[in-house]
Design an enzyme around this catalytic site. Structure first.
Site: not given
Ligand code: 3NM
Length: 547
Positions: A43, A177, A209, A457
């Site tokens: 990508r 994430g 990441s 709570c």
């Molecule tokens: N596409 P990481 S989120 C390339 O939601 C990509 O379609 C996404 O990166 C989507 O693993 C994303 O670092 C980045 O969080 C994901």
């Protein structure tokens, strides 16, 4: 022939300075291949076509050596030039049907989807797999359309499961994430059965990441692979089998005694991110049961606090955008450290801001226990993706009195618990608690609890400490915390010096402390006063429907 693809650890590359730095992408990907990624997507949104083809060719050479497919993001022309295994198409790229017409039947075509409609179209047009996201907020891709969380992904999986055969067969990965700290929870929650049948589940996780952005991509990839392959700690927790005949005697009472002692002996941290009104009483109650309270609403502190082995309470009582962002940081930190997290969705459903806050929180991570009154739990049901039966909706705005019978409540908590793969506690004159497999009705407590602010709570605070001190058996630990709390309330209310809710509060704190001391010093008679019944079987009242 179309290559057979294993989607479990799907690497998406990134060539930006922020993640790749000055390293060579091909070398980084080679390390990831050695670590065990099962498919690679190249990508690169900015390079010129010539550079794209050159890099893709080099990547394809490496992938071929490992027998791993390479797909190209967006660029059908580059995939053709390189002769690699396929493409991945976003919603703004060429549509799947046109790409299929160009690439033919044997290439892999994947599509990014974030809604049922997008999923439906992608399958109809011939996609082999769907990249479903955005799961969690990520710095890697800021312009994502929607953060849909576990529930958004679950809805799409459920739709695919119920639709035609190509939808059932299409492969799926989630993206956004995902990293070593949350991967097992993500897989665990996405496996949640929403009906009695075995559900469609996710085939893999896509990460950027967590592999590209780290110093040692090989170790990172191999660690992620091992996490995928090993049993999730939440699933591995043995859940004692309960049946009505065993409840009278040892199982339950022994576990209450053990749990009270464990809190006393380990004095677990109870980290409260709670509302302003209740901080003082919650802290005092934590001390009375033997826990160590900290009232910190600053998410930046959470990673350090999470390392101390305690539990976290997220209480939505005074919810603001800033509070939510702090809550998310803390949930991530405790999920990463394996510490229990209790969600107290105070007032959920009362305003649209609170409804949104609840959805935001449920999308932020995993909760070990969700507690609330009837209304709050119905709001959780909605946020979890259930559609409520019409009469339930209508009656839901009428009055503050209970709308449901005990068997109906048992049905509601067990359905939500099963779907969220968590423990759900609905408080009331009779409390219902369920982990999806076992559901108990508990009739202890006193009406004064409902007349003082902070008692609900502080129950969340109490349970967080019980979960933290008794990690190996969360369900019975939560039950023990609830019983300690409610029996102390009964004892306080009986005292001669207690004349109403005002004098009840200090007496209640005393009795919480005294019931703990009783157990520690061997006086266990109070445990015989538990009023617990197993609710079995759970009737299907049709009150909650899959959306
Ligand atoms: N596409 P990481 S989120 C390339 O939601 C990509 O379609 C996404 O990166 C989507 O693993 C994303 O670092 C980045 O969080 C994901």
């Amino acid at each position: 022939m179309k290559p057979q693809v294993e989607y479990s650890l799907y690497l998406v590359t990134d060539s930006t300075e922020a993640l790749l730095g000055d390293r060579d992408l091909v070398e980084v990907v080679e390390q990831a291949l050695l670590g065990g990624v099962t498919i690679v997507q190249y990508r690169d949104k900015t390079s010129d076509t010539g550079d794209l083809v050159a890099t893709a060719t080099a990547l394809h050479e490496k992938c071929k050596l490992h027998n791993i497919p390479l797909v190209i993001n967006d660029r059908v022309d580059v995939a053709l030039a390189v002769g690699c295994e396929g493409v991945h198409l976003g919603q703004d790229d060429m549509d799947v049907a046109s790409a299929r017409a160009i690439l033919g039947p044997d290439r892999i075509i994947g599509a990014t989807v974030s809604s049922i409609e997008e999923a439906r179209k992608a399958v109809e047009r011939g996609a082999d797999y769907l990249g479903i996201g955005t799961l969690y907020a990520t710095n890697t891709k800021k312009n994502t359309k929607d953060i849909i969380g576990i529930n958004g992904i679950r809805k799409i999986l459920k739709y695919l499961d119920d639709a035609d055969e190509p939808s059932q067969k299409v492969k799926t990965v989630c993206i956004g994430g995902v990293n070593a700290s949350n991967l097992q929870r993500v897989l665990y929650q996405l496996y949640a059965p929403s009906s009695l049948s075995k559900p469609k589940t996710i085939d893999g996780v896509a990460v950027v990441s967590a592999i590209i952005g780290v110093r040692d991509p090989r170790t990172a990839a191999s660690h992620l692979r091992s996490l995928i392959a090993s049993p999730h700690p939440f699933a591995a927790t043995p859940q004692p089998t309960l049946d009505a005949s065993k409840l009278d005697d040892s199982t339950l009472k022994q576990s209450v005694i053990r749990a009270v002692k464990a809190v006393h002996e380990t004095s677990p941290l109870s980290h409260n991110m709670t509302n302003l009104v209740v901080q003082n009483i919650s802290a005092n109650i934590a001390l009375a049961i033997g826990a160590s309270p900290i009232m910190s609403n600053n998410g930046a502190e959470a990673p350090d606090l999470a390392k101390l082995g305690g539990g976290l309470v997220i209480n939505m009582g005074t919810v603001t955008p800033e509070a939510l962002s702090n809550h998310r940081k803390a949930i991530e930190a405790y999920n990463a450290a394996g510490g229990p997290v209790v969600l107290d969705p105070v007032g959920a459903g009362a305003t649209s801001a609170r409804k949104e806050a609840l959805t935001f929180l449920l999308a932020s991570g995993y909760f070990d226990l969700i507690k609330g009154n009837e209304r709050e739990i119905m709001a959780v049901a909605r946020a979890s993706g259930f559609t409520l039966d019409d009469t339930t909706q209508q009656r839901g705005v009428d009055s503050g009195t209970s709308l449901f019978s005990t068997p109906q409540k048992a049905y509601i908590v067990s359905r939500i618990a099963l779907r969220e793969r968590t423990i759900v506690l609905m408080t009331g004159a009779v409390d219902l608690i369920s982990n999806g497999t076992h559901t108990l009705a508990i009739a202890n407590g006193h009406p004064y609890l409902g007349m003082v602010t902070g008692s609900g709570c502080s129950l969340g605070t109490t349970i967080s400490a019980y979960l933290a001190a008794n990690k190996e058996g969360k369900f019975l630990a939560a039950v023990a915390g609830l019983l300690h709390y409610e029996i102390a309330a009964e004892d306080a209310a009986k005292r001669e010096d207690v004349r109403g809710p005002g004098t009840f509060i200090p007496a209640f704190i005393d009795e919480l402390y005294l019931r703990r001391v009783d157990v520690v010093e061997g006086r266990k008679a109070w445990v015989d006063r538990v009023k617990v019944e197993v609710v079995e079987p759970i009737g299907d009242f049709g009150l909650l429907r899959e959306a």
